[in-house]
Scaffold this motif. Sequence first.
Motif, PDB file in Angstrom:
ATOM      1  N   PHE A 154     -35.682  -4.700  -2.299  1.00  0.00           N
ATOM      2  CA  PHE A 154     -36.483  -5.300  -1.165  1.00  0.00           C
ATOM      3  C   PHE A 154     -36.609  -3.851  -0.200  1.00  0.00           C
ATOM      4  O   PHE A 154     -37.272  -4.291   0.104  1.00  0.00           O
ATOM      5  CB  PHE A 154     -35.624  -6.201  -0.841  1.00  0.00           C
ATOM      6  CG  PHE A 154     -35.339  -6.356   0.822  1.00  0.00           C
ATOM      7  CD1 PHE A 154     -36.512  -7.000   1.141  1.00  0.00           C
ATOM      8  CD2 PHE A 154     -34.928  -5.844   1.842  1.00  0.00           C
ATOM      9  CE1 PHE A 154     -36.743  -7.371   2.648  1.00  0.00           C
ATOM     10  CE2 PHE A 154     -34.944  -6.138   3.403  1.00  0.00           C
ATOM     11  CZ  PHE A 154     -36.321  -7.224   3.495  1.00  0.00           C
ATOM     12  N   TRP A 155     -35.828  -2.938  -0.392  1.00  0.00           N
ATOM     13  CA  TRP A 155     -35.925  -1.874   0.157  1.00  0.00           C
ATOM     14  C   TRP A 155     -36.605   0.280   0.256  1.00  0.00           C
ATOM     15  O   TRP A 155     -36.732   0.880   0.592  1.00  0.00           O
ATOM     16  CB  TRP A 155     -35.014  -1.681   1.198  1.00  0.00           C
ATOM     17  CG  TRP A 155     -33.754  -1.591   1.109  1.00  0.00           C
ATOM     18  CD1 TRP A 155     -33.493  -1.059   0.104  1.00  0.00           C
ATOM     19  CD2 TRP A 155     -32.305  -1.742   1.826  1.00  0.00           C
ATOM     20  NE1 TRP A 155     -31.636  -0.418   0.476  1.00  0.00           N
ATOM     21  CE2 TRP A 155     -31.655  -1.167   1.572  1.00  0.00           C
ATOM     22  CE3 TRP A 155     -32.403  -2.197   3.109  1.00  0.00           C
ATOM     23  CZ2 TRP A 155     -30.240  -1.254   2.166  1.00  0.00           C
ATOM     24  CZ3 TRP A 155     -30.965  -2.709   4.153  1.00  0.00           C
ATOM     25  CH2 TRP A 155     -29.625  -2.196   3.419  1.00  0.00           C
ATOM     26  N   ARG A 156     -36.149  -0.391  -1.239  1.00  0.00           N
ATOM     27  CA  ARG A 156     -36.310   0.549  -2.524  1.00  0.00           C
ATOM     28  C   ARG A 156     -37.679   1.446  -1.525  1.00  0.00           C
ATOM     29  O   ARG A 156     -37.667   2.854  -1.804  1.00  0.00           O
ATOM     30  CB  ARG A 156     -36.293   0.568  -3.848  1.00  0.00           C
ATOM     31  CG  ARG A 156     -36.887   1.876  -4.571  1.00  0.00           C
ATOM     32  CD  ARG A 156     -36.652   1.113  -6.044  1.00  0.00           C
ATOM     33  NE  ARG A 156     -34.529   0.810  -6.180  1.00  0.00           N
ATOM     34  CZ  ARG A 156     -35.100   0.139  -7.062  1.00  0.00           C
ATOM     35  NH1 ARG A 156     -35.555   0.097  -8.147  1.00  0.00           N
ATOM     36  NH2 ARG A 156     -33.402  -0.001  -7.289  1.00  0.00           N
ATOM     37  N   ASP A 157     -38.765   1.142  -1.496  1.00  0.00           N
ATOM     38  CA  ASP A 157     -40.185   1.973  -1.310  1.00  0.00           C
ATOM     39  C   ASP A 157     -40.581   1.056   0.346  1.00  0.00           C
ATOM     40  O   ASP A 157     -41.479   1.622   0.977  1.00  0.00           O
ATOM     41  CB  ASP A 157     -40.950   1.189  -1.898  1.00  0.00           C
ATOM     42  CG  ASP A 157     -41.266   1.467  -3.388  1.00  0.00           C
ATOM     43  OD1 ASP A 157     -40.532   2.963  -3.545  1.00  0.00           O
ATOM     44  OD2 ASP A 157     -41.411  -0.038  -4.363  1.00  0.00           O
ATOM     45  N   LEU A 158     -39.327   0.534   0.953  1.00  0.00           N
ATOM     46  CA  LEU A 158     -39.756   0.210   2.770  1.00  0.00           C
ATOM     47  C   LEU A 158     -39.867   2.059   2.970  1.00  0.00           C
ATOM     48  O   LEU A 158     -38.553   2.871   2.812  1.00  0.00           O
ATOM     49  CB  LEU A 158     -38.833  -0.563   2.998  1.00  0.00           C
ATOM     50  CG  LEU A 158     -39.215  -1.911   4.105  1.00  0.00           C
ATOM     51  CD1 LEU A 158     -40.547  -2.140   4.382  1.00  0.00           C
ATOM     52  CD2 LEU A 158     -38.031  -2.223   4.846  1.00  0.00           C
ATOM     53  N   THR A 159     -40.645   2.265   4.934  1.00  0.00           N
ATOM     54  CA  THR A 159     -40.587   2.996   5.080  1.00  0.00           C
ATOM     55  C   THR A 159     -40.537   2.510   6.835  1.00  0.00           C
ATOM     56  O   THR A 159     -41.003   1.294   7.039  1.00  0.00           O
ATOM     57  CB  THR A 159     -41.254   4.110   4.606  1.00  0.00           C
ATOM     58  OG1 THR A 159     -43.202   3.392   5.056  1.00  0.00           O
ATOM     59  CG2 THR A 159     -41.745   3.972   2.886  1.00  0.00           C
TER      60      THR A 159
ATOM     61  N   ASP B  34     -31.237   0.800   9.301  1.00  0.00           N
ATOM     62  CA  ASP B  34     -32.354   1.043  10.334  1.00  0.00           C
ATOM     63  C   ASP B  34     -33.230   1.967  10.022  1.00  0.00           C
ATOM     64  O   ASP B  34     -33.597   2.804   9.365  1.00  0.00           O
ATOM     65  CB  ASP B  34     -31.641   2.307  11.599  1.00  0.00           C
ATOM     66  CG  ASP B  34     -31.963   3.142  12.416  1.00  0.00           C
ATOM     67  OD1 ASP B  34     -33.099   2.698  12.714  1.00  0.00           O
ATOM     68  OD2 ASP B  34     -31.485   3.307  14.192  1.00  0.00           O
ATOM     69  N   PHE B  35     -34.314   1.393  10.496  1.00  0.00           N
ATOM     70  CA  PHE B  35     -35.270   1.389   9.748  1.00  0.00           C
ATOM     71  C   PHE B  35     -36.687   2.794  10.895  1.00  0.00           C
ATOM     72  O   PHE B  35     -37.985   2.128  10.856  1.00  0.00           O
ATOM     73  CB  PHE B  35     -36.109   0.738   8.940  1.00  0.00           C
ATOM     74  CG  PHE B  35     -36.506   0.514   7.611  1.00  0.00           C
ATOM     75  CD1 PHE B  35     -36.958   1.156   7.131  1.00  0.00           C
ATOM     76  CD2 PHE B  35     -34.733   0.272   7.253  1.00  0.00           C
ATOM     77  CE1 PHE B  35     -36.601   0.958   5.008  1.00  0.00           C
ATOM     78  CE2 PHE B  35     -34.830  -0.146   6.525  1.00  0.00           C
ATOM     79  CZ  PHE B  35     -34.874   0.581   4.805  1.00  0.00           C
ATOM     80  N   SER B  36     -35.901   3.268  11.896  1.00  0.00           N
ATOM     81  CA  SER B  36     -36.646   3.271  12.948  1.00  0.00           C
ATOM     82  C   SER B  36     -37.452   4.760  12.339  1.00  0.00           C
ATOM     83  O   SER B  36     -36.967   5.609  11.165  1.00  0.00           O
ATOM     84  CB  SER B  36     -36.213   3.762  13.629  1.00  0.00           C
ATOM     85  OG  SER B  36     -34.981   4.633  13.698  1.00  0.00           O
ATOM     86  N   ASN B  37     -37.795   5.748  13.229  1.00  0.00           N
ATOM     87  CA  ASN B  37     -39.222   7.315  12.398  1.00  0.00           C
ATOM     88  C   ASN B  37     -37.649   8.491  12.440  1.00  0.00           C
ATOM     89  O   ASN B  37     -38.021   9.237  11.825  1.00  0.00           O
ATOM     90  CB  ASN B  37     -39.985   7.012  13.886  1.00  0.00           C
ATOM     91  CG  ASN B  37     -41.578   6.695  13.555  1.00  0.00           C
ATOM     92  OD1 ASN B  37     -41.451   6.629  12.499  1.00  0.00           O
ATOM     93  ND2 ASN B  37     -41.914   5.791  14.365  1.00  0.00           N
ATOM     94  N   SER B  38     -36.526   8.449  13.436  1.00  0.00           N
ATOM     95  CA  SER B  38     -35.432   8.938  13.582  1.00  0.00           C
ATOM     96  C   SER B  38     -34.881   9.354  12.182  1.00  0.00           C
ATOM     97  O   SER B  38     -34.409  10.193  11.941  1.00  0.00           O
ATOM     98  CB  SER B  38     -34.716   8.911  14.574  1.00  0.00           C
ATOM     99  OG  SER B  38     -34.580   7.444  14.731  1.00  0.00           O
ATOM    100  N   MET B  39     -34.779   7.917  11.543  1.00  0.00           N
ATOM    101  CA  MET B  39     -34.211   8.350  11.027  1.00  0.00           C
ATOM    102  C   MET B  39     -35.083   8.609   9.325  1.00  0.00           C
ATOM    103  O   MET B  39     -34.615   8.962   7.572  1.00  0.00           O
ATOM    104  CB  MET B  39     -34.015   6.821   9.585  1.00  0.00           C
ATOM    105  CG  MET B  39     -33.096   5.736  10.079  1.00  0.00           C
ATOM    106  SD  MET B  39     -31.175   6.436  10.868  1.00  0.00           S
ATOM    107  CE  MET B  39     -30.839   5.543   8.564  1.00  0.00           C
TER     108      MET B  39
END
Length: 341
Positions: free
Chosen positions: A155-160, A97-102
């Motif tokens: 892949f998702w190390r710097d993903l926000t 999950d990459f939603s803002n609540s995370m």
Amino acid sequence: MMRIAHPQLLWLLLVVPAVVLAYVVAFARRRRLLGALGSHVLIARMAASVSVPRKVGRAIYVTVAVGLLALALTRPQAGGRAKLEKQRGLDLVVALDFSNSMLCRDVYPSRLERAKRELERLIDRRAGDRIGLVAFAGETLTYPPTTDYAAVKLFWRDLTPADMPVGGTAIGLALKSSLELLKRLRQHGGESRSQVILLLTDGEDTESEPLAVAEEAQQLGVKIFAVGIGSPSGELIPDVNEEGQVTGYRKDRDGKYVTSRLAEGMLSEIASKTGGEYLRADARRFGVETIEAALSGLKRTENEARLVKSYDEMYEFLVLPAFLLLVGEACVNERRRRVRA
């Protein structure tokens, strides 16, 4: 070529300056205590009985030995020989999950960063499993299953959450994208091996019908393990700037604070429908070990042969000198021999 197997343990090298500081404080304290005696003759006699170079030498021996042992714990390796090797494994798709609540900080340093770290730990312990990734909010970003774990983690190390095209928490869409990745593998001879989806989320889904997708997964024999991160009672969703600092909390159009609630009932039902398991993650326990135990009992088949690098362990070349230095330190006598007149 040199590499460090456990770079996360490099902080142990901070023990070296700590040991140096401890010796500096101890030497200064001894000098202060001698000065408090007042008698110059007595001070000179006591100082003359101790060899300062030997005392300093012992301190150097211990400091270097501690540094070598700290470095050995990081497991330095050399070599990098490549060979073709077949490994047994299963197919695993991780949906995060990459939603803002995370970005909530009730789990240090944040729910998202903690999840990334725990997933890296899980991936580092896999061998032979094909791992694919799905990053999701209101839409999904996918990375096809592979045994190149370095690429997977990158892949998702710097993903926000700011990189996601649409906000929200579309769990059903994430599960559907995960199933699509697994179906493609089946078209290339992956029917006989176990297939698993690992879902990590902190929210509830009211739009994308995740239970319907769970039914489809169950029919395909795909197990879903769900990890709930957050609180069923609700947490305020923070606003975070580019430096990662919380600048406030989200409000709706009516000016009321927005909260994120963990839908444990739904996640538990998703997992149970497919023969998987639901786990609740908190600040102390994330559940990686439980997931590993569950995965270890699933069916595996051989992958196609691939190049695997093997390295020679170098820690023994650090441990032996450290041991000899500690033995040498114990054998050095700081006291000077008295010369009889």
